[in-house]
Design a protein around this motif. Sequence first.
Motif, PDB file in Angstrom:
ATOM      1  N   ALA A 149       0.723  -1.265   0.107  1.00 43.07           N
ATOM      2  CA  ALA A 149      -0.011  -0.016  -0.012  1.00 43.07           C
ATOM      3  C   ALA A 149       0.814   1.213  -0.094  1.00 43.07           C
ATOM      4  O   ALA A 149       0.621   2.299  -0.767  1.00 43.07           O
ATOM      5  CB  ALA A 149      -1.050  -0.037   1.138  1.00 43.07           C
ATOM      6  N   MET A 150       2.114   1.242   0.692  1.00 41.72           N
ATOM      7  CA  MET A 150       2.686   2.305   0.869  1.00 41.72           C
ATOM      8  C   MET A 150       3.594   2.618  -0.023  1.00 41.72           C
ATOM      9  O   MET A 150       3.960   3.619  -0.659  1.00 41.72           O
ATOM     10  CB  MET A 150       3.752   2.364   1.946  1.00 41.72           C
ATOM     11  CG  MET A 150       3.149   2.870   3.435  1.00 41.72           C
ATOM     12  SD  MET A 150       2.692   4.694   3.461  1.00 41.72           S
ATOM     13  CE  MET A 150       4.206   5.502   3.127  1.00 41.72           C
ATOM     14  N   ARG A 155       2.413   2.392  -3.320  1.00 43.91           N
ATOM     15  CA  ARG A 155       1.477   2.630  -4.472  1.00 43.91           C
ATOM     16  C   ARG A 155       1.750   4.336  -4.883  1.00 43.91           C
ATOM     17  O   ARG A 155       2.200   5.006  -4.213  1.00 43.91           O
ATOM     18  CB  ARG A 155       0.207   2.601  -4.192  1.00 43.91           C
ATOM     19  CG  ARG A 155      -0.261   1.042  -4.187  1.00 43.91           C
ATOM     20  CD  ARG A 155      -1.453   0.761  -3.895  1.00 43.91           C
ATOM     21  NE  ARG A 155      -1.785  -0.793  -3.555  1.00 43.91           N
ATOM     22  CZ  ARG A 155      -2.484  -1.248  -2.764  1.00 43.91           C
ATOM     23  NH1 ARG A 155      -3.193  -0.547  -1.825  1.00 43.91           N
ATOM     24  NH2 ARG A 155      -2.615  -2.598  -2.814  1.00 43.91           N
ATOM     25  N   ASP A 211       0.327  11.076  -3.554  1.00 44.18           N
ATOM     26  CA  ASP A 211       0.491  11.724  -2.374  1.00 44.18           C
ATOM     27  C   ASP A 211       0.405  10.972  -1.207  1.00 44.18           C
ATOM     28  O   ASP A 211      -0.116   9.903  -1.039  1.00 44.18           O
ATOM     29  CB  ASP A 211      -0.038  13.112  -2.217  1.00 44.18           C
ATOM     30  CG  ASP A 211      -1.447  13.283  -2.174  1.00 44.18           C
ATOM     31  OD1 ASP A 211      -1.822  11.998  -1.427  1.00 44.18           O
ATOM     32  OD2 ASP A 211      -2.049  14.103  -2.076  1.00 44.18           O
ATOM     33  N   ILE A 212       0.947  11.666  -0.071  1.00 42.57           N
ATOM     34  CA  ILE A 212       1.020  10.970   1.499  1.00 42.57           C
ATOM     35  C   ILE A 212      -0.260  10.672   1.873  1.00 42.57           C
ATOM     36  O   ILE A 212      -0.591   9.675   2.482  1.00 42.57           O
ATOM     37  CB  ILE A 212       1.834  11.829   2.422  1.00 42.57           C
ATOM     38  CG1 ILE A 212       2.256  11.089   3.519  1.00 42.57           C
ATOM     39  CG2 ILE A 212       1.324  13.096   2.637  1.00 42.57           C
ATOM     40  CD1 ILE A 212       2.691   9.497   3.401  1.00 42.57           C
ATOM     41  N   SER A 218      -3.060  10.194  -0.043  1.00 43.49           N
ATOM     42  CA  SER A 218      -3.599   8.788  -0.678  1.00 43.49           C
ATOM     43  C   SER A 218      -2.909   7.722  -0.198  1.00 43.49           C
ATOM     44  O   SER A 218      -3.603   6.641  -0.055  1.00 43.49           O
ATOM     45  CB  SER A 218      -3.584   9.025  -2.346  1.00 43.49           C
ATOM     46  OG  SER A 218      -2.156   8.952  -2.530  1.00 43.49           O
ATOM     47  N   ARG A 219      -1.821   7.702  -0.113  1.00 46.29           N
ATOM     48  CA  ARG A 219      -0.897   6.507   0.222  1.00 46.29           C
ATOM     49  C   ARG A 219      -1.260   5.966   1.758  1.00 46.29           C
ATOM     50  O   ARG A 219      -1.561   4.889   2.252  1.00 46.29           O
ATOM     51  CB  ARG A 219       0.522   6.547   0.254  1.00 46.29           C
ATOM     52  CG  ARG A 219       0.880   6.285  -0.989  1.00 46.29           C
ATOM     53  CD  ARG A 219       2.649   6.475  -1.395  1.00 46.29           C
ATOM     54  NE  ARG A 219       3.056   7.686  -1.194  1.00 46.29           N
ATOM     55  CZ  ARG A 219       3.729   8.184  -0.384  1.00 46.29           C
ATOM     56  NH1 ARG A 219       4.621   7.409   0.215  1.00 46.29           N
ATOM     57  NH2 ARG A 219       4.291   9.612  -0.513  1.00 46.29           N
ATOM     58  N   SER A 220      -1.660   7.042   2.658  1.00 48.66           N
ATOM     59  CA  SER A 220      -2.062   6.677   4.156  1.00 48.66           C
ATOM     60  C   SER A 220      -3.492   6.014   3.873  1.00 48.66           C
ATOM     61  O   SER A 220      -3.588   5.184   4.928  1.00 48.66           O
ATOM     62  CB  SER A 220      -2.071   8.002   4.869  1.00 48.66           C
ATOM     63  OG  SER A 220      -2.982   8.932   4.435  1.00 48.66           O
ATOM     64  N   GLU A 262      -4.642   4.291   1.673  1.00 48.72           N
ATOM     65  CA  GLU A 262      -4.095   2.865   1.090  1.00 48.72           C
ATOM     66  C   GLU A 262      -3.671   2.029   2.340  1.00 48.72           C
ATOM     67  O   GLU A 262      -4.184   0.602   2.220  1.00 48.72           O
ATOM     68  CB  GLU A 262      -3.234   2.756  -0.053  1.00 48.72           C
ATOM     69  CG  GLU A 262      -3.841   3.401  -1.130  1.00 48.72           C
ATOM     70  CD  GLU A 262      -4.956   2.592  -1.897  1.00 48.72           C
ATOM     71  OE1 GLU A 262      -5.005   1.300  -1.561  1.00 48.72           O
ATOM     72  OE2 GLU A 262      -5.917   3.347  -2.636  1.00 48.72           O
ATOM     73  N   VAL A 263      -3.003   2.498   3.151  1.00 45.43           N
ATOM     74  CA  VAL A 263      -2.469   1.797   4.385  1.00 45.43           C
ATOM     75  C   VAL A 263      -3.523   1.319   5.112  1.00 45.43           C
ATOM     76  O   VAL A 263      -3.700   0.207   5.755  1.00 45.43           O
ATOM     77  CB  VAL A 263      -1.399   2.362   5.364  1.00 45.43           C
ATOM     78  CG1 VAL A 263      -1.134   1.995   6.573  1.00 45.43           C
ATOM     79  CG2 VAL A 263      -0.111   2.665   4.299  1.00 45.43           C
ATOM     80  N   TYR A 281       4.398   5.224   7.888  1.00 40.94           N
ATOM     81  CA  TYR A 281       3.527   6.262   7.004  1.00 40.94           C
ATOM     82  C   TYR A 281       3.284   7.423   7.778  1.00 40.94           C
ATOM     83  O   TYR A 281       3.162   8.662   7.127  1.00 40.94           O
ATOM     84  CB  TYR A 281       2.242   5.450   6.351  1.00 40.94           C
ATOM     85  CG  TYR A 281       1.329   5.394   7.529  1.00 40.94           C
ATOM     86  CD1 TYR A 281      -0.032   6.289   7.614  1.00 40.94           C
ATOM     87  CD2 TYR A 281       1.073   4.300   8.272  1.00 40.94           C
ATOM     88  CE1 TYR A 281      -0.925   6.158   8.235  1.00 40.94           C
ATOM     89  CE2 TYR A 281       0.013   4.177   9.494  1.00 40.94           C
ATOM     90  CZ  TYR A 281      -0.893   5.113   9.260  1.00 40.94           C
ATOM     91  OH  TYR A 281      -2.089   4.818  10.154  1.00 40.94           O
TER      92      TYR A 281
END
Length: 214
Positions: free
Chosen positions: A78-79, A81, A84-85, A87-89, A91-92, A138
């Motif tokens: 997830a991280m 992908r 920006d941070i 969207s990645r957070s 995803e986490v 994250y």
Amino acid sequence: MPVLLTDAQIAEGRARIVAVAERQAVELGLERLSMHGIARELGWSATALYRYFDNKDAILAAARTAAYDRLSDQLEAAMARPGDIWSRSREVGNAYVDFAFAHPEAYRLIFEFAQPGRGQYPELDAANARGRSNMIGYVEQMVAQGAVDADPVLLAHVFWAGLHGVVSLQMAGKLGPDAPPFETIRRDMVRRIIRSALGPTARRPIRNPAGEQR
């Protein structure tokens, strides 16, 4: 004289034992889990299990290690992908929830039962440390980029405690018919935590589920 096992056969046998132990531990509880019960489900003799593990505790340590590593695989993916941070957070968080509901026995084994002390099983210690690093990493990036202004370790544990709480309530069927849907609760909880910790580069309106600014 017993036939010597190849490395591949040992790995396959251990994986089968761990899969059964993971489920039985949650269904029966750690006290009622036994070598005999695991062997019976596999169609083996209890003696055969000792070719793979020294005892029940070693089996549980291997099961927990495998579960932690599966969760870490999903969090790390997830991280990795793009985005920006923020969207990645997200995803986490999604990866954590997806793992919990796709693998409830593994999730409960690593988060709802007492764990052995550090130093007893080095592989489990390493898997545990990897998992915790992923749960904090994250948030450290969010702080480093100015998205939030907080102690990253503390904020990560706040996120984790809140998410685990609502996941556990959902798993236990405690969110009754009068409660809002799981995702509504989860997203509102995360939004309120973030609002309290927004950093100088991220002070912006936060939208509620209906898309309205708050």
